[in-house]
Design a protein around this motif. Structure first.
Motif, PDB file in Angstrom:
ATOM      1  N   GLN A  95       0.818  -1.213   0.000  1.00 17.88           N
ATOM      2  CA  GLN A  95       0.000   0.000   0.000  1.00 17.88           C
ATOM      3  C   GLN A  95       0.854   1.266   0.000  1.00 17.88           C
ATOM      4  O   GLN A  95       0.484   2.257  -0.631  1.00 17.88           O
ATOM      5  N   PHE A  96       1.994   1.249   0.680  1.00 14.74           N
ATOM      6  CA  PHE A  96       2.748   2.484   0.916  1.00 14.74           C
ATOM      7  C   PHE A  96       4.103   2.572   0.212  1.00 14.74           C
ATOM      8  O   PHE A  96       4.747   3.625   0.297  1.00 14.74           O
ATOM      9  N   ILE A  97       4.563   1.555  -0.478  1.00  7.07           N
ATOM     10  CA  ILE A  97       5.905   1.582  -1.067  1.00  7.07           C
ATOM     11  C   ILE A  97       6.084   2.745  -2.052  1.00  7.07           C
ATOM     12  O   ILE A  97       7.147   3.374  -2.092  1.00  7.07           O
ATOM     13  N   ASN A  98       5.050   3.058  -2.804  1.00  8.10           N
ATOM     14  CA  ASN A  98       5.196   4.134  -3.798  1.00  8.10           C
ATOM     15  C   ASN A  98       5.428   5.499  -3.164  1.00  8.10           C
ATOM     16  O   ASN A  98       6.012   6.382  -3.795  1.00  8.10           O
ATOM     17  N   TYR A  99       5.006   5.688  -1.931  1.00  7.19           N
ATOM     18  CA  TYR A  99       5.275   6.952  -1.241  1.00  7.19           C
ATOM     19  C   TYR A  99       6.768   7.107  -0.941  1.00  7.19           C
ATOM     20  O   TYR A  99       7.295   8.224  -0.963  1.00  7.19           O
ATOM     21  N   PHE A 100       7.446   6.006  -0.669  1.00 11.95           N
ATOM     22  CA  PHE A 100       8.895   6.055  -0.482  1.00 11.95           C
ATOM     23  C   PHE A 100       9.570   6.486  -1.779  1.00 11.95           C
ATOM     24  O   PHE A 100      10.497   7.301  -1.766  1.00 11.95           O
ATOM     25  N   TYR A 101       9.095   5.931  -2.898  1.00 10.30           N
ATOM     26  CA  TYR A 101       9.664   6.296  -4.195  1.00 10.30           C
ATOM     27  C   TYR A 101       9.402   7.772  -4.508  1.00 10.30           C
ATOM     28  O   TYR A 101      10.280   8.474  -5.016  1.00 10.30           O
ATOM     29  N   ALA A 102       8.197   8.249  -4.205  1.00  6.28           N
ATOM     30  CA  ALA A 102       7.867   9.657  -4.445  1.00  6.28           C
ATOM     31  C   ALA A 102       8.754  10.570  -3.598  1.00  6.28           C
ATOM     32  O   ALA A 102       9.211  11.625  -4.069  1.00  6.28           O
ATOM     33  N   LEU A 103       9.011  10.165  -2.364  1.00  6.12           N
ATOM     34  CA  LEU A 103       9.908  10.950  -1.506  1.00  6.12           C
ATOM     35  C   LEU A 103      11.321  10.974  -2.086  1.00  6.12           C
ATOM     36  O   LEU A 103      11.990  12.018  -2.043  1.00  6.12           O
ATOM     37  N   ALA A 104      11.771   9.863  -2.636  1.00  9.95           N
ATOM     38  CA  ALA A 104      13.102   9.830  -3.256  1.00  9.95           C
ATOM     39  C   ALA A 104      13.171  10.816  -4.419  1.00  9.95           C
ATOM     40  O   ALA A 104      14.143  11.575  -4.547  1.00  9.95           O
ATOM     41  N   VAL A 105      12.134  10.838  -5.239  1.00  5.07           N
ATOM     42  CA  VAL A 105      12.099  11.768  -6.377  1.00  5.07           C
ATOM     43  C   VAL A 105      12.066  13.214  -5.881  1.00  5.07           C
ATOM     44  O   VAL A 105      12.818  14.071  -6.374  1.00  5.07           O
ATOM     45  N   LEU A 106      11.221  13.492  -4.899  1.00  5.77           N
ATOM     46  CA  LEU A 106      11.136  14.849  -4.350  1.00  5.77           C
ATOM     47  C   LEU A 106      12.476  15.289  -3.763  1.00  5.77           C
ATOM     48  O   LEU A 106      12.910  16.424  -3.970  1.00  5.77           O
ATOM     49  N   SER A 107      13.151  14.395  -3.068  1.00  6.23           N
ATOM     50  CA  SER A 107      14.461  14.724  -2.495  1.00  6.23           C
ATOM     51  C   SER A 107      15.481  15.034  -3.590  1.00  6.23           C
ATOM     52  O   SER A 107      16.258  15.983  -3.471  1.00  6.23           O
ATOM     53  N   ALA A 108      15.456  14.226  -4.643  1.00  6.77           N
ATOM     54  CA  ALA A 108      16.380  14.467  -5.759  1.00  6.77           C
ATOM     55  C   ALA A 108      16.099  15.821  -6.414  1.00  6.77           C
ATOM     56  O   ALA A 108      17.027  16.579  -6.721  1.00  6.77           O
ATOM     57  N   VAL A 109      14.824  16.123  -6.598  1.00  8.23           N
ATOM     58  CA  VAL A 109      14.454  17.428  -7.169  1.00  8.23           C
ATOM     59  C   VAL A 109      14.896  18.553  -6.245  1.00  8.23           C
ATOM     60  O   VAL A 109      15.414  19.585  -6.703  1.00  8.23           O
ATOM     61  N   ALA A 110      14.723  18.373  -4.937  1.00  9.89           N
ATOM     62  CA  ALA A 110      15.120  19.405  -3.969  1.00  9.89           C
ATOM     63  C   ALA A 110      16.632  19.620  -3.942  1.00  9.89           C
ATOM     64  O   ALA A 110      17.096  20.702  -3.585  1.00  9.89           O
ATOM     65  N   ILE A 111      17.379  18.610  -4.338  1.00  4.97           N
ATOM     66  CA  ILE A 111      18.838  18.748  -4.421  1.00  4.97           C
ATOM     67  C   ILE A 111      19.230  19.489  -5.696  1.00  4.97           C
ATOM     68  O   ILE A 111      20.078  20.388  -5.683  1.00  4.97           O
ATOM     69  N   VAL A 112      18.603  19.131  -6.819  1.00  2.00           N
ATOM     70  CA  VAL A 112      19.044  19.607  -8.130  1.00  2.00           C
ATOM     71  C   VAL A 112      18.379  20.919  -8.559  1.00  2.00           C
ATOM     72  O   VAL A 112      19.051  21.800  -9.110  1.00  2.00           O
ATOM     73  N   ALA A 113      17.092  21.075  -8.342  1.00  2.00           N
ATOM     74  CA  ALA A 113      16.363  22.236  -8.865  1.00  2.00           C
ATOM     75  C   ALA A 113      16.953  23.580  -8.421  1.00  2.00           C
ATOM     76  O   ALA A 113      17.026  24.508  -9.240  1.00  2.00           O
ATOM     77  N   PRO A 114      17.385  23.723  -7.165  1.00  6.26           N
ATOM     78  CA  PRO A 114      17.928  25.038  -6.761  1.00  6.26           C
ATOM     79  C   PRO A 114      19.211  25.447  -7.489  1.00  6.26           C
ATOM     80  O   PRO A 114      19.610  26.615  -7.393  1.00  6.26           O
ATOM     81  N   ILE A 115      19.831  24.549  -8.204  1.00  5.52           N
ATOM     82  CA  ILE A 115      21.005  24.934  -8.995  1.00  5.52           C
ATOM     83  C   ILE A 115      20.582  25.959 -10.050  1.00  5.52           C
ATOM     84  O   ILE A 115      21.276  26.945 -10.279  1.00  5.52           O
TER      85      ILE A 115
END
Length: 169
Positions: A95-115
């Motif tokens: 039920q919840f595994i995809n939320y972990f994946y979404a958090l991984a994507v959000l974290s990656a975006v939060a690292i890269v987008a501010p560049i």
């Protein structure tokens, strides 16, 4: 000694138990670090803690996969109550595994987008932190059932009802 370790690492149930704390403990530490980084307004601290959140969220994937591979073997090792908790643990993970994946994507975006977009740093870090806490709660909910599979001393309530064959489909 090395032979025993290598043998154990070929058993998916062993690997699952070995790594199943990474998504939870890593995410908790990443969220705590991210709070400190936000308070300090330090871009480098945000990046470091977002990497911890990213790695922790991604570590849910092998944890999930090894759990899936271990299911049949674990079923043969547990009593009826343990089987009910295993079914609940599996259902919660699915039920919840995809939320972990979404958090991984959000974290990656939060690292890269501010560049490229400097003003996105704070909102993305706050979004990752808030989602991190939500996903941490989901992980705790999954782990709650997982801990009761083989540990009778943790079973302080009746097991959840087993799903009927119609519900499994």
């Amino acid at each position: 000694m090395i032979e025993i370790l290598l043998r154990d690492l070929r058993q998916p149930e062993y690997v699952h138990v070995l790594i199943n704390q990474l998504p939870l403990l890593g995410l908790a530490m990443g969220c705590i670090g991210l709070i400190v980084a936000l308070l300090l307004r330090s871009r480098s601290a945000k990046i470091a803690t977002l990497v911890i959140v990213l790695i922790s969220a991604v570590s849910a994937w092998p944890t999930y996969e090894y759990g899936e591979q271990a299911e049949d073997r674990v079923l043969t090792m547990v009593d009826d109550d343990g089987q009910a908790w295993l079914a609940a643990h599996k259902a919660r993970a699915e039920q919840f595994i995809n939320y972990f994946y979404a958090l991984a994507v959000l974290s990656a975006v939060a690292i890269v987008a501010p560049i490229k977009w400097k003003k996105s740093s704070m909102p993305l870090a706050i979004a990752a932190l808030l989602m991190g806490f939500v996903v941490l709660g989901m992980g705790g909910y999954i782990a709650y059932a997982g801990g009761k599979i083989r540990h009778r001393e943790f079973r302080n309530e009746p097991p959840p009802p087993k799903p009927s064959p119609a519900q499994k489909s």
